[in-house]
Scaffold this active site. Structure first.
Site: not given
Ligand code: ATP
Length: 964
Positions: A308-309, A355, A795
């Protein structure tokens, strides 16, 4: 109230359940459930309904009652064996006339009970920690209550709640849709259907199967696209999910690979020890001869106690306590780990894919520049406060161009970008400016306000439709009505489509370009000019977006509008062609200050950091270089380039390249595959609904607690409460520390067990040489059964637990990651365990020999005193060994006093040993005799050999390491 086909909620629940809500009109459904669909329930009503209907949870199996959990602590074959031996010993005691008290039996039972209580407390602590984590990782839902939308835990949803659904949400309850816009729901978890289903609020004419109820949404499914509003019709076990789930097993955690490995080690040791125990029992019988039933029972007790120990059966329990304390520490640092096993995986992570936006950068977007055909405008001011100007050649935009003809593009870019945005920028009570919505869009809103264009734009345009942004499309557009160009007859403005998105993407949808008030065909020169502006801005780490537009023909707009007058985004996609390109903007998103340090720490720890982003390759590369992810000459690979690669090329790329840009979520899966095929342990971040597969595939999927969708949080193994890259590295560090601590207590417990087994084995075998024989005792043993049990079950536990929460003794981030297949106890550790165990046994047996007459060294004490000295030496040797065990290679004197718990445990061990040796009652219980101060000193000196020996061994190990 209007006539309704079913009774209101104040009626019995069964009536609600019987309703087929798909056949009830949306407005009737809300009325029946006694809720105003615009304002939702009041907080008071929601609370009342929560009382009446209970929590929106699927019933789990009832928790195991405490008494059963206590009983389970005894459910171990070795404990049965021990109790069996105790029973036999009690019977023998009765048979032999029941003289005195059956001390051994009582003491053993007391120790076994104490041990069970310890086990129970540990288990409860671990279970609490796991439950707390599950609470933190709970799904939430957006509801409208008291006219405001708010986030509530999904468990708080009640029938009648108005649910607001958006892409990435996990549907919290069964609900009847009130309205929707291109709403698509993945129902695979419920119906098995793998393709997302389109939903709308239209009432169905007749009853249909679950999978076809297009105006209903169901608990446990996920919104993959679009938005919708719905009224909750059923919660908890009344939902469709509840019907099929009926009874969910308690969320029991699978044993982690480490727990399995340790259980395996325990089992193997168990068998070895039982063999040894049998040999020891045989040897005792052989050397002492068994004269009576009592002798036989005593031998049995010694053998079983030894088994056991020496079997580390408490290990899995300590392990889960240590793991769960570890995950609590991680959650305090902002990393919520859902399963204990992730702690181990984190410790061996070799690549962290992250990201960019928000994780490595601050996600505080400020627009700095506008590039158009007429030149460059610079924007001053920082943050989201609208303090600043849009400057053209040094003067504010509106002043520089009173007619606004020349710089009309700037206006279209700023106001157009804002029209195509949903973000709001508000001033808080404390005067600070905060963003509700997407920070990229907020950058447009703020810049437009700085230019002084906001009011004008608000008066002139009304939004009538939207084709939403997705990270695959990388653009979005809105349809607005322009009041300055009224249509004949209707009184409505002319419809205009305004789009914004990644410049490279948007250009592909453009055929014309605007400069000043003029619109011309888009030439190759124009494309080159746009490309040059994008290049120059991204070389400065600016995020680029472009704006384009097109006045629509009336019938075009009509073609994308359904019978109810709602705009259909699917059809809207077709309108995003032949656009007029206007200009490009540059937005700064500064890197997080702590990210560079965290990346450097990861690199030092042999962990690669890979940036995977939707952003432009040059922007991504520039920021990666600033942060130390990429070096000066490095390149970035873009999504389309990945598409063209075969598996080998992809593996090579994944090995060398640290920046992947313009990727779509499916590229993340390919990158994980390539890295895993290369033997890497991959951590991957993700926030969108489409990131879920990658989060599941990664060894550690990491979701964003603030900006992440519910679906991504469900798929992830870890959630960052602060969305911060540095937190991932902190969690990895914590994972390594925990793994190191597990090694520490394994080293400690196993070498202690080894010491006991060897002491018993050689003590019996060499009894004659030690002077143990010939004292008139019926059986000859170096330690009594109760003493062995005491050492192990009482212990030992304190120092082991204390080591589980030790701070790092060595720089854990100075070594490359542990290989995933590396064993917890490797060859070197085993040899250390055996060596230390042997030294313990030698000094313990030496104590016997020194104190007893005869043997190699002449002594003059009686056998009780000698045995007490051996017992004490062994206990002290184990306490010294606790100090050794904190590292395999670093001196015990390094950071000697850093662990308060360890010192408390050591003090406890010493005090209890003094008590066992000197308190009369305990002397009777443990067969001890008091020791004189000088004798104590001998014991301490002998025991300390363990410490000196291991110091020497470590010097050797370090010398070997240096030579390698
Ligand atoms: P990550 O993937 O690192 O979060 P991210 O935010 O740049 O980066 P996405 O959100 O996919 O990635 O955006 C990709 C591209 O889309 C951006 O570089 C931008 O040019 C365009 N984009 C981002 N947000 C918008 C938006 N709200 N409206 C229109 N175009 C956008």
């Amino acid at each position: 109230m209007m006539d309704s086909p079913v009774p209101p909620t104040s009626h019995p629940r069964a009536a609600l359940d019987a309703t087929d809500w798909a056949l009830v009109d949306a407005s009737d459904a809300a009325a029946t459930l006694e809720v105003d669909s615009a304002t939702g329930l009041s907080a008071a009503e929601a609370t009342a309904r929560r009382e009446r209907f209970g929590a929106n949870e699927l019933d789990a199996a009832p928790p195991e009652p405490a008494w059963r959990r206590i009983l389970r602590q005894f459910a171990d074959p070795l404990i049965y064996l021990l109790l069996g031996a105790v029973v036999i010993s009690a019977i023998a005691w009765l048979f032999e006339g029941a003289r005195g008290v059956p001390i051994d039996a009582i003491v053993i039972i007391a120790i076994v009970i104490a041990n069970a209580i310890l086990g129970y407390v540990q288990e409860a602590k671990a279970a609490d920690a796991v439950a707390a984590l599950q609470g933190m990782a709970a799904v939430s839902a957006t509801v409208v209550r008291d006219g405001r939308s708010e986030q509530v835990p999904a468990a708080d949803l009640v029938p009648g709640d108005i649910l607001a659904l958006a892409e990435g949400d996990s549907v919290g309850a069964d609900a009847r849709l009130l309205s929707s816009s291109s709403l698509q729901i993945a129902e695979a978890s419920l119906t098995g259907e793998s393709v997302p289903v389109t939903k709308s609020a239209t009432t169905l004419p007749e009853a249909v199967p679950l999978g076809d109820r297009a105006n209903m949404v169901f608990k446990g499914t996920a919104v993959t696209q679009g938005v919708g509003r719905a009224v909750v019709t059923a919660t908890g076990m009344q939902t469709e999910m509840g019907h099929i789930a009926t009874m969910l097993a308690q969320t029991e955690q699978e044993p982690t690979p480490l727990q399995k490995e340790i259980a395996g080690v325990s089992r193997t040791l168990g068998i070895a020890v039982i063999v040894i125990a049998v040999v020891v029992m045989g040897a005792i019988g052989f050397t002492s001869g068994i004269g009576s039933l009592q002798d036989a029972v005593d031998v049995l007790l010694v053998g079983v106690s030894l088994a056991v120990a020496a079997v580390p059966e408490g290990l899995p329990a300590i392990l889960s306590v240590v793991l769960s304390i570890g995950v609590q520490a991680m959650s305090r640092q902002g990393a919520i780990v859902k399963h204990l096993s992730s702690v181990e995986t984190l410790g061996s992570a070799s690549v962290i894919c992250s990201d960019k936006t928000g994780t490595l950068t601050r996600n505080e977007m400020t627009m700095l520049r506008v590039h158009t055909g007429s030149g460059v405008a610079d924007i001053t001011g920082v943050g989201y406060a609208p303090d600043g100007d849009v400057l053209v050649d040094g003067s504010p935009l509106l002043e520089s161009d009173p007619g606004l003809d020349l710089r009309a593009e700037d206006i279209v870019v700023l106001s157009g970008g804002t029209l195509a945005s949903d973000a709001e920028v508000r001033q808080d009570a404390d005067g600070s400016w905060v963003v509700v919505g997407d920070p990229t869009e907020a950058a447009f809103v703020v810049a437009e306000r700085k230019a002084g264009l906001t009011e004008r734009r608000e008066q002139r345009f009304t939004r009538v439709g939207e084709v939403p942004f997705t990270s695959e499309r990388k653009m979005m557009s809105v349809i607005v009505e322009d009041a300055e160009h009224p249509l004949d007859g209707t009184g409505r403005g002319r419809p205009v489509l305004v789009a914004k998105g990644a410049p490279d993407v948007l250009l592909q949808h453009c055929t014309r370009v605007r400069s000043g008030m003029e619109v011309t065909d888009l030439t190759d020169d124009d494309r080159r000019r746009v490309q040059a502006s994008v290049d120059s801005m991204s070389a400065q780490a600016l995020r680029t977006l472009a704006v384009a537009y097109r006045p629509l023909e009336t019938d075009e707009h009509a073609s994308a509008t359904d019978a109810a007058g709602d705009f259909d985004p699917e059809a809207g996609l077709a309108l995003e062609e032949g656009l007029i390109f206007v200009g490009t903007v540059g937005i700064i998103d500064p890197p997080r200050s702590e990210a560079a340090t965290a990346i450097a720490a990861a690199h030092r720890a042999g962990i690669r950091v890979v940036m995977i982003t939707g952003d432009h390759p040059s922007t991504a590369l520039r920021i990666a270089q600033e942060l130390g992810i990429a070096a000066a000459g490095d390149r970035a690979i873009a999504g389309p380039e990945l598409d063209a690669m075969d598996a080998d090329a992809l593996r090579a790329a994944a090995r060398d390249v640290s920046v992947f840009a313009r990727v779509a979520p499916e590229h993340k899966l390919q990158i994980i595959d390539a890295l895993q095929a290369d033997g890497q342990v991959v951590s991957m971040t993700g926030d969108g609904v489409n990131d879920a597969p990658a989060l599941k595939k990664a060894d550690i999927g990491v979701a964003m607690g603030i900006t992440g969708t519910e679906v991504s949080k469900e798929a992830a193994a870890m959630i960052l409460t602060d969305d911060n890259f540095a937190t991932i590295v902190a969690a990895v560090r914590q994972g390594r520390v925990i793994f190191g601590n597990i090694r520490k207590f394994l080293r400690y417990l196993l070498s202690s067990n080894m010491g006991e087994v060897l002491t018993m084995f050689f003590g019996v075998m060499l009894a004659g040489y030690l002077g143990l024989t010939g004292h008139g005792e019926s059986i000859v043993v170096p330690l009594l059964a109760t003493q062995i049990l005491w050492i192990n079950l009482i212990t030992d536990s304190g120092p082991a637990l204390a080591m589980g929460v030790d701070a790092e003794t060595e720089d854990v981030m100075a070594r490359p990651p542990r290989r995933a297949d590396e064993r917890v106890i490797d060859g070197q550790m085993w040899s250390g365990i055996i060596a230390i165990g042997a030294v313990m046994a030698i000094v313990t047996l030496l104590a016997i020999d020194i104190f007893l007459p005869g043997g190699l060294i002449e002594g003059s004490e009686d056998v009780e005193t000698a045995r007490t000295a051996a017992f004490t030496t062994l206990v002290l040797a184990q306490l010294f060994n606790a100090l050794n065990s904190r590292s395999e290679r670093v001196s015990a004197f390094h950071r000697l006093f850093s662990n308060r718990w360890l010192w408390a445990a050591l003090a406890f061990g010493v005090v209890t040993q003094v008590l066992v040796v000197h308190v009369p009652l305990l002397q009777t219980a443990f067969g001890t005799a008091p020791l004189a101060p000088g004798q104590w000193l001998v014991c301490v000196a002998l025991a300390s050999v363990v410490l000196w020996f291991d110091e020497l061994r470590k010097v050797g190990i370090r010398a070997l390491e240096r030579r390698r």
